[in-house]
Motif scaffolding. Structure first.
Motif, PDB file in Angstrom:
ATOM      1  N   THR A  20       0.832  -1.195   0.000  1.00  0.00           N
ATOM      2  CA  THR A  20       0.000   0.000   0.000  1.00  0.00           C
ATOM      3  C   THR A  20       0.869   1.249   0.000  1.00  0.00           C
ATOM      4  O   THR A  20       2.076   1.192   0.285  1.00  0.00           O
ATOM      5  CB  THR A  20      -0.981   0.015   1.190  1.00  0.00           C
ATOM      6  OG1 THR A  20      -1.927   1.075   1.010  1.00  0.00           O
ATOM      7  CG2 THR A  20      -0.244   0.204   2.510  1.00  0.00           C
ATOM      8  N   THR A  21       0.239   2.361  -0.350  1.00  0.00           N
ATOM      9  CA  THR A  21       0.954   3.624  -0.459  1.00  0.00           C
ATOM     10  C   THR A  21       0.024   4.756  -0.063  1.00  0.00           C
ATOM     11  O   THR A  21      -1.130   4.520   0.314  1.00  0.00           O
ATOM     12  CB  THR A  21       1.524   3.811  -1.877  1.00  0.00           C
ATOM     13  OG1 THR A  21       2.382   4.939  -1.896  1.00  0.00           O
ATOM     14  CG2 THR A  21       0.406   3.974  -2.907  1.00  0.00           C
ATOM     15  N   PRO A  25      -2.185   8.742  -4.585  1.00  0.00           N
ATOM     16  CA  PRO A  25      -0.828   8.353  -4.997  1.00  0.00           C
ATOM     17  C   PRO A  25      -0.329   9.109  -6.229  1.00  0.00           C
ATOM     18  O   PRO A  25      -1.091   9.380  -7.160  1.00  0.00           O
ATOM     19  CB  PRO A  25      -0.980   6.859  -5.314  1.00  0.00           C
ATOM     20  CG  PRO A  25      -2.204   6.427  -4.599  1.00  0.00           C
ATOM     21  CD  PRO A  25      -3.113   7.609  -4.586  1.00  0.00           C
ATOM     22  N   MET A  30       2.918   5.049  -7.044  1.00  0.00           N
ATOM     23  CA  MET A  30       2.466   3.957  -7.906  1.00  0.00           C
ATOM     24  C   MET A  30       3.640   3.232  -8.563  1.00  0.00           C
ATOM     25  O   MET A  30       3.618   2.005  -8.716  1.00  0.00           O
ATOM     26  CB  MET A  30       1.518   4.487  -8.981  1.00  0.00           C
ATOM     27  CG  MET A  30       0.213   5.047  -8.420  1.00  0.00           C
ATOM     28  SD  MET A  30      -0.630   3.936  -7.247  1.00  0.00           S
ATOM     29  CE  MET A  30      -0.893   2.476  -8.265  1.00  0.00           C
ATOM     30  N   SER A  33       5.222   0.998  -5.871  1.00  0.00           N
ATOM     31  CA  SER A  33       4.311  -0.096  -5.493  1.00  0.00           C
ATOM     32  C   SER A  33       4.225  -1.161  -6.581  1.00  0.00           C
ATOM     33  O   SER A  33       4.335  -2.364  -6.309  1.00  0.00           O
ATOM     34  CB  SER A  33       2.913   0.466  -5.210  1.00  0.00           C
ATOM     35  OG  SER A  33       2.928   1.323  -4.088  1.00  0.00           O
ATOM     36  N   THR A  51      -4.510   0.848  -2.923  1.00  0.00           N
ATOM     37  CA  THR A  51      -4.317   2.282  -2.719  1.00  0.00           C
ATOM     38  C   THR A  51      -5.471   2.830  -1.884  1.00  0.00           C
ATOM     39  O   THR A  51      -6.613   2.373  -2.022  1.00  0.00           O
ATOM     40  CB  THR A  51      -4.246   3.042  -4.055  1.00  0.00           C
ATOM     41  OG1 THR A  51      -5.500   2.901  -4.756  1.00  0.00           O
ATOM     42  CG2 THR A  51      -3.122   2.506  -4.918  1.00  0.00           C
ATOM     43  N   TYR A  55      -6.173   7.619  -8.219  1.00  0.00           N
ATOM     44  CA  TYR A  55      -4.907   8.273  -8.560  1.00  0.00           C
ATOM     45  C   TYR A  55      -4.968   8.734 -10.015  1.00  0.00           C
ATOM     46  O   TYR A  55      -5.873   8.361 -10.764  1.00  0.00           O
ATOM     47  CB  TYR A  55      -3.720   7.336  -8.309  1.00  0.00           C
ATOM     48  CG  TYR A  55      -3.870   5.948  -8.873  1.00  0.00           C
ATOM     49  CD1 TYR A  55      -3.364   5.613 -10.126  1.00  0.00           C
ATOM     50  CD2 TYR A  55      -4.527   4.952  -8.150  1.00  0.00           C
ATOM     51  CE1 TYR A  55      -3.497   4.325 -10.641  1.00  0.00           C
ATOM     52  CE2 TYR A  55      -4.670   3.666  -8.656  1.00  0.00           C
ATOM     53  CZ  TYR A  55      -4.152   3.360  -9.904  1.00  0.00           C
ATOM     54  OH  TYR A  55      -4.297   2.094 -10.405  1.00  0.00           O
ATOM     55  N   VAL A  68      -4.570  -3.305  -9.515  1.00  0.00           N
ATOM     56  CA  VAL A  68      -4.628  -2.446  -8.329  1.00  0.00           C
ATOM     57  C   VAL A  68      -6.050  -2.399  -7.775  1.00  0.00           C
ATOM     58  O   VAL A  68      -7.030  -2.275  -8.521  1.00  0.00           O
ATOM     59  CB  VAL A  68      -4.146  -1.019  -8.651  1.00  0.00           C
ATOM     60  CG1 VAL A  68      -4.341  -0.086  -7.444  1.00  0.00           C
ATOM     61  CG2 VAL A  68      -2.675  -1.035  -9.067  1.00  0.00           C
ATOM     62  N   ILE A  70      -8.548  -0.256  -5.302  1.00  0.00           N
ATOM     63  CA  ILE A  70      -8.728   1.048  -4.681  1.00  0.00           C
ATOM     64  C   ILE A  70      -9.627   0.883  -3.460  1.00  0.00           C
ATOM     65  O   ILE A  70     -10.777   0.453  -3.580  1.00  0.00           O
ATOM     66  CB  ILE A  70      -9.317   2.059  -5.676  1.00  0.00           C
ATOM     67  CG1 ILE A  70      -8.370   2.235  -6.875  1.00  0.00           C
ATOM     68  CG2 ILE A  70      -9.568   3.414  -4.993  1.00  0.00           C
ATOM     69  CD1 ILE A  70      -8.943   3.091  -7.990  1.00  0.00           C
ATOM     70  N   ILE A  99      -2.622   7.007   5.014  1.00  0.00           N
ATOM     71  CA  ILE A  99      -3.433   6.097   4.194  1.00  0.00           C
ATOM     72  C   ILE A  99      -4.888   6.056   4.681  1.00  0.00           C
ATOM     73  O   ILE A  99      -5.631   5.110   4.422  1.00  0.00           O
ATOM     74  CB  ILE A  99      -2.825   4.681   4.121  1.00  0.00           C
ATOM     75  CG1 ILE A  99      -2.600   4.071   5.498  1.00  0.00           C
ATOM     76  CG2 ILE A  99      -1.507   4.715   3.368  1.00  0.00           C
ATOM     77  CD1 ILE A  99      -2.134   2.613   5.438  1.00  0.00           C
TER      78      ILE A  99
END
Length: 336
Positions: A20-21, A25, A30, A33, A51, A55, A68, A70, A99
């Motif tokens: 995760t980030t 992002p 990204m 990751s 995420t 993004y 990915v 979300i 986050i």
């Protein structure tokens, strides 16, 4: 803290891994990751990138982007994956508040938590930390983690190289920031040798704007740019109504603050934008001027010396007045 050898031992057998980030992002978030994702998949792990929010559209071309998840769009699945994870990699952020609601799920998880980050003052929630404020990007640290810490540079392929190059390129300002030292250029060269098409990456990130974004940029520069020559400061302010009028989407405002900083003689630039819940600030500076200090001291934020962000609970007008008022305390530094 776990040792590198213990991390290598864990990664020697298949794990359930979440990467995760941070909220909203950017290219580094990204890129780092999805670069780490492409490495771990080769090793046979079950990996998911989650995420906290959506993004920018100009990052959707990245390899494996379709995988990915979300969080705001798939909360139940995200919670299940975090709960089942044996390892959680936290990239490009140093505090679980970055986050949002996902942070409490990560905090409650029994998984080993690995932080890979380059921001100041990391929170002590991790079990292993690959961290350096001298790194230009989290993607640089992911490269270092794979190649130098784990000694597995042989796994570097085109997908990994493309993602990590994107992260380094975007967070180094296309290699023009002071943090882009000779080590960064050597890493970039290695990533190109591994298949990163640097010219194509630049085109997809920087030459991929919507018509609305270009018209909005023109509006900001023509109508919203304010120059404070006596303080070597430039300010762009944007209202919620203007965002709506130009149909601004996630990522459309990214980088606009740099245009203000590019004005001859300007040392500090601010992009102050009225969002639905808060007023957000993005600061950029040159030389030794501490943009991060202003964000941390006055606007609930932080970041790097020359690139920082924060927010205010006041309205847009009051936030701008507060920002202008505090500049007098920094006049000597601004005029140096």
């Amino acid at each position: 803290m776990l040792s590198v050898s213990e991390i290598k031992s864990l990664l020697a057998t298949p794990q359930k891994i979440v990467i995760t980030t941070h909220h909203k992002p950017d290219g580094d978030a990204m890129g780092s990751s999805l670069g780490l994702y492409a490495y771990l998949i080769q090793k046979g792990h079950h990996v998911k990138v989650i995420t906290p929010t959506d993004y920018p559209y100009f990052l959707h071309w990245l390899p494996n982007n379709s995988d990915v998840i979300i969080y705001t769009e798939q909360q139940e699945l995200s919670a299940k994956l975090v709960e089942e994870a044996s390892m959680i990699f936290c990239l490009d952020f140093n505090s679980l508040s970055r986050i949002n609601e996902l942070g409490e799920l990560v905090r409650a998880s029994d998984a080993y938590k690995i932080m890979i980050d380059h921001h100041l003052d990391p929170e002590d929630f991790d079990d292993y930390r690959h961290w350096s404020i001298s790194a230009c990007a989290a993607a640089q640290l992911v490269y270092d983690f794979i190649v130098n810490e784990l000694k597995e540079g042989e796994f570097m392929n085109k997908d990994i190289a493309t993602c990590l190059y994107t992260g380094i390129m975007t967070d180094s300002g296309s290699f023009r920031f002071p943090s882009a030292d000779s080590t960064v250029y050597r890493i970039a060269a290695d990533l190109i040798d591994c298949g990163a098409e640097h010219w194509r990456i630049h085109q997809l990130v920087y030459d991929n704007a919507t018509e609305n974004r270009l018209r909005f940029l023109g509006h900001c520069l023509s109508n919203k740019l304010e120059i404070l020559r006596d303080l070597r400061t430039a300010i762009i302010t944007v209202t919620k109504e203007e965002l709506k009028a130009f149909n601004i989407q996630t990522g459309d405002t990214e980088g606009i603050v740099n245009y203000a900083l590019s004005v001859n003689g300007i040392k500090l630039a601010a992009f102050i934008i009225e969002r639905t819940d808060k007023v957000k600030l993005s600061l950029r500076s040159t030389g030794d001027f501490p943009a991060n200090e202003i964000c941390k001291k006055y606007f609930n934020g932080g970041g790097h010396r020359n690139a920082a962000g924060g927010y205010s609970d006041h309205n847009l007008e009051d936030t701008v007045l507060e920002f202008k008022a505090l500049l007098s305390d920094y006049k000597t530094q601004l005029l140096q």
